[in-house]
Write an enzyme that holds these catalytic residues in place. Structure first.
Site, PDB file in Angstrom:
ATOM      1  N   ILE A 153       1.930   7.210   0.523  1.00 38.22           N
ATOM      2  CA  ILE A 153       2.537   7.956   1.687  1.00 38.22           C
ATOM      3  C   ILE A 153       1.778   9.539   2.005  1.00 38.22           C
ATOM      4  O   ILE A 153       1.433  10.128   1.508  1.00 38.22           O
ATOM      5  CB  ILE A 153       4.012   8.463   0.950  1.00 38.22           C
ATOM      6  CG1 ILE A 153       4.858   7.449   0.924  1.00 38.22           C
ATOM      7  CG2 ILE A 153       4.588   9.258   2.171  1.00 38.22           C
ATOM      8  CD1 ILE A 153       5.252   6.620   2.118  1.00 38.22           C
ATOM      9  N   LYS A 154       1.571   9.251   3.429  1.00 43.42           N
ATOM     10  CA  LYS A 154       1.061  10.488   4.061  1.00 43.42           C
ATOM     11  C   LYS A 154       2.433  11.362   4.553  1.00 43.42           C
ATOM     12  O   LYS A 154       3.075  10.788   5.383  1.00 43.42           O
ATOM     13  CB  LYS A 154       0.042  10.227   5.047  1.00 43.42           C
ATOM     14  CG  LYS A 154      -0.505  11.584   5.761  1.00 43.42           C
ATOM     15  CD  LYS A 154      -1.308  11.248   6.948  1.00 43.42           C
ATOM     16  CE  LYS A 154      -1.911  12.336   7.821  1.00 43.42           C
ATOM     17  NZ  LYS A 154      -2.577  12.345   8.755  1.00 43.42           N
TER      18      LYS A 154
END
Length: 355
Positions: free
Chosen positions: A242-243
């Site tokens: 996840i960014k």
């Protein structure tokens, strides 16, 4: 080159905030409850999932490249701003990056684990460079040539094209909270499922987008509670990484008066400290089973300090690394390499511990 063994270098860069960040003890979510990055993360955590062997191989490709190889941490160069922020505005400070070869060169010389970019950038360099550094193909973008400007992530590429060029992973953005988010969720869920079938890892930019999230002069697009829920939606869609933007505040739900929340979210699971706010983001990534990488943000006057600060917060919160673009490529290449190395030095320094 190994990072410094003590914290003097980091304190000098961080200035007055140094001790507060480097010595903070997290009293909210204990580190013992987290699945922390480190050597063998794929074996310890990812191999327990439903990801097929080819996904595990490509995850390992990401973890075993660059200066952070074997540490379980990631340093990724993302350059999709030519679409997201327009090419002229993005590359005018350093026109050599109009040429995709220099984007890949910066990632390699900067010691990154991977380079993330568009179908055009990676496609034009695939035969020369896909075997030299892992590619992450960004599947969708928000373009700024439509007038008036719209804010909607649209598909520009597909997983088959990523597979054909030898990419290790695909990436995508969803604007959670926007009117278009329902369609984007369905598109990216299908795209990520197909990418997994083909053996590629998946990275989701879990961004928020809704004018109502700016309330009484405070911007809650980076609130820990809202970004944490965006992360939780992202891992539900099958993202492997996840960014997310670094949280800057909290209390988006009660301020905007929507959704569901409980007092414990704010008085037990988080505090006002940036490391505790970021740990809440990590917790929403299945307690770290899915790695959290924070974004480096726009380029400004104090980029080196801001980059190191973000890396320290991410690492001490239990995050997996940094994805930093504009701070690195909107300056001469030698300085961009030095900035990327400064970020990586945080993760290489054993004296910078998990809070």
């Amino acid at each position: 080159m190994a990072a410094n063994a003590d914290l003097v270098w980091a304190e000098e860069i961080l200035g007055d905030e140094g001790r507060e960040l480097l010595e903070h003890k997290c009293l909210t979510i204990p580190r013992e409850q987290l699945h922390l990055p480190g050597p063998g993360f794929v074996d310890r955590v990812v191999s327990c999932s439903d990801r097929n062997n080819r996904v595990l191989v490509n995850m390992e490709r990401l973890f075993q490249h660059g200066r952070l190889a074997g540490t379980g941490y990631l340093s990724i160069l993302p350059v999709d701003q030519g679409i997201e922020h327009s090419a002229g505005a993005s590359f005018a400070p350093n026109p050599e990056y109009f040429d995709p070869e220099n984007i890949v060169r910066l990632a390699i010389e900067g010691g990154c684990n991977a380079v993330a970019s568009t179908l055009g950038v990676l496609g034009i360099m695939a035969r020369k460079s896909a075997h030299k550094i892992p590619f992450i193909l960004k599947l969708n973008h928000n373009e700024l040539l439509t007038y008036p400007n719209q804010f909607d992530q649209r598909l520009f590429a597909n997983a088959d094209q990523a597979y054909d060029m030898g990419a290790a992973a695909v990436g995508a953005t969803i604007y959670f909270g926007s009117e278009e988010s329902g369609r984007q969720i369905e598109e990216i869920s299908a795209a990520f499922a197909h990418a997994h079938e083909l053996g590629m890892a998946t990275i989701l930019w879990c961004y928020l987008r809704n004018a109502a999230f700016v309330h009484n002069g405070t911007d809650y697009h980076t609130a820990a509670d809202l970004t944490g829920q965006a992360n939780h939606l992202g891992v539900t869609l099958g993202a492997d990484i996840i960014k997310q933007k670094l949280p800057t505040n909290n209390g988006g739900y009660p301020a905007v008066k929507f959704g569901k929340h409980r007092p414990e979210m704010y008085d037990k699971l988080a505090s006002d400290h940036p490391i505790d706010l970021t740990r809440y983001q990590v917790a929403n990534c299945y307690m770290g089973r899915i790695g959290l990488i924070n974004s480096g943000g726009a380029s400004g006057k104090d980029d080196f300090r801001e980059a190191v600060r973000t890396a320290v917060i991410n690492k001490r919160a239990g995050g997996m690394g940094l994805i930093s673009g504009r701070k690195a490529f909107q300056r001469p290449m030698s300085e961009g390499v030095r900035l990327l190395h400064a970020i990586q030095d945080v993760y290489l320094d054993a004296a910078i511990t998990i809070a």
